[in-house]
Scaffold this active site. Structure first.
Site, PDB file in Angstrom:
ATOM      1  N   TYR A  55       0.843  -1.199   0.000  1.00  0.00           N
ATOM      2  CA  TYR A  55       0.000   0.000   0.000  1.00  0.00           C
ATOM      3  C   TYR A  55       0.878   1.250   0.000  1.00  0.00           C
ATOM      4  O   TYR A  55       1.601   1.528   0.955  1.00  0.00           O
ATOM      5  CB  TYR A  55      -0.918   0.030   1.217  1.00  0.00           C
ATOM      6  N   LEU A 215     -21.574   0.876  -3.633  1.00  0.00           N
ATOM      7  CA  LEU A 215     -22.789   0.583  -2.874  1.00  0.00           C
ATOM      8  C   LEU A 215     -23.212   1.704  -1.929  1.00  0.00           C
ATOM      9  O   LEU A 215     -24.265   1.621  -1.306  1.00  0.00           O
ATOM     10  CB  LEU A 215     -22.607  -0.720  -2.099  1.00  0.00           C
TER      11      LEU A 215
END
Length: 324
Positions: A55, A215
């Site tokens: 990351y 979502l």
């Protein structure tokens, strides 16, 4: 926040985890926002903080390490990191003993700690013998670098093989978790991965439980200019869930949210969090305000009829041999 046991271990983690994939990445990253997220998360009772050596090419671990003990005591969080992905080499997956131990030591240095609570194999590496990789997990625990070990992004057969190998001989460290993508728009793990984890008592850590942000409903009427879908860096990451099928699922989530008087985010996150086999749903946020919206899902319990309706509208395609 509810704490759940991870697999068959005595290790318990919060049922919502804090993801750090975007920490230290991009010109809009603010370390103060990361600090506020960490504080907000732990004050809500969250314990699982998830990162990886890849990351931000290590930047996420560095930021997290700088915040621990300064913002939140190290003892109040369960650190989870991953190794096995190589960014700038021809070999993009490397779970050899040498690479994994070097990667883990580098992670510990960036995190400013002598151990992580959970160390996961980020990917399956077909070029390294499984015996070598799993023996490295044993060594990491025996040497005190890691307390528990797990997998990430492994298929059903890969999970079953690794778990069975570790259980075949006394003294080997058990596999406690498999961290995989799982949401109402990505239910692929239900074909084989989730059944394997349920059968072998391996805890599932669900990454991107909000379908990479889709979502939340933010893309129902277009792509906001400040959204990940509109950014050069994250656009491809989000775009695969902006098709007509996913749009239909988002509308069903929004309808359920309207009926319950909550947000689509809370509905989608609650659905994944309470699926059988899921120990924790790992959420990432741009800032503390966004994170508080996700943490509000802690108070949401979906009625069975809504869970079933959402399951029907988002059902993955199954065939032979799953339904044989």
């Amino acid at each position: 926040m509810e704490q759940r046991p991870l697999g068959l271990s005595g290790f318990e983690v919060s049922r919502l985890g804090l993801g750090t994939m975007t920490w230290g990445v991009g010109s809009d990253f603010d370390v103060d926002d990361a600090a506020a997220q960490l504080t907000t998360f732990t004050e809500a009772g969250g314990t699982l903080v998830d990162t990886a050596d890849i990351y931000g090419q290590g930047a996420a671990e560095t930021v997290l390490g700088e915040l621990l003990d300064k913002v939140v005591p190290r003892s109040e969080v369960h650190l989870s990191t991953k190794s096995g992905v190589v960014a700038r080499e021809p070999r993009h997956r490397n779970t050899s003993r040498g690479h994994l131990l070097r990667a883990l030591d580098a992670s510990l240095q960036r995190l400013g700690t002598d151990h992580v609570d959970l160390w996961q194999l980020h990917v399956h590496d077909p070029d390294t013998p499984m015996e070598e990789t799993l023996a490295t997990l044993d060594h990491a625990v025996a040497s005190g670098r890691a307390r528990y070990v797990g997998l990430s992004n492994h298929t059903g057969w890969q999970t079953g093989r690794a778990v069975a190998w570790q259980r075949a001989w006394p003294g080997r460290v058990p596999i406690t978790a498999n961290q995989v993508e799982y949401s109402l728009v990505q239910r692929g793990i239900e074909r084989e991965v989730l059944p394997a984890c349920l059968a072998m008592d391996v805890g599932v850590l669900a990454w991107s439980p909000l379908g990479r942000g889709v979502l939340t409903g933010k893309y129902r009427y277009g792509r906001p200019s400040d959204s990940r879908a509109s950014s050069p860096q994250w656009g491809r990451f989000v775009s695969s869930y902006l098709d007509d099928r996913c749009a239909g699922i988002v509308e069903a989530v929004a309808t359920a949210a309207d009926g319950l008087g909550v947000t689509p985010l809370e509905v989608a996150l609650s659905w994944v969090r309470d699926q059988p086999g899921v120990t924790s749903a790992v959420v990432g946020a741009r800032n503390a305000a966004q994170l508080r919206g996700a943490l509000a899902a802690e108070a949401v319990f979906l009625p069975p009829e809504i869970r079933l309706a959402l399951a029907d509208v988002s059902a993955p395609e199954l065939g032979y041999p799953e339904n044989h």
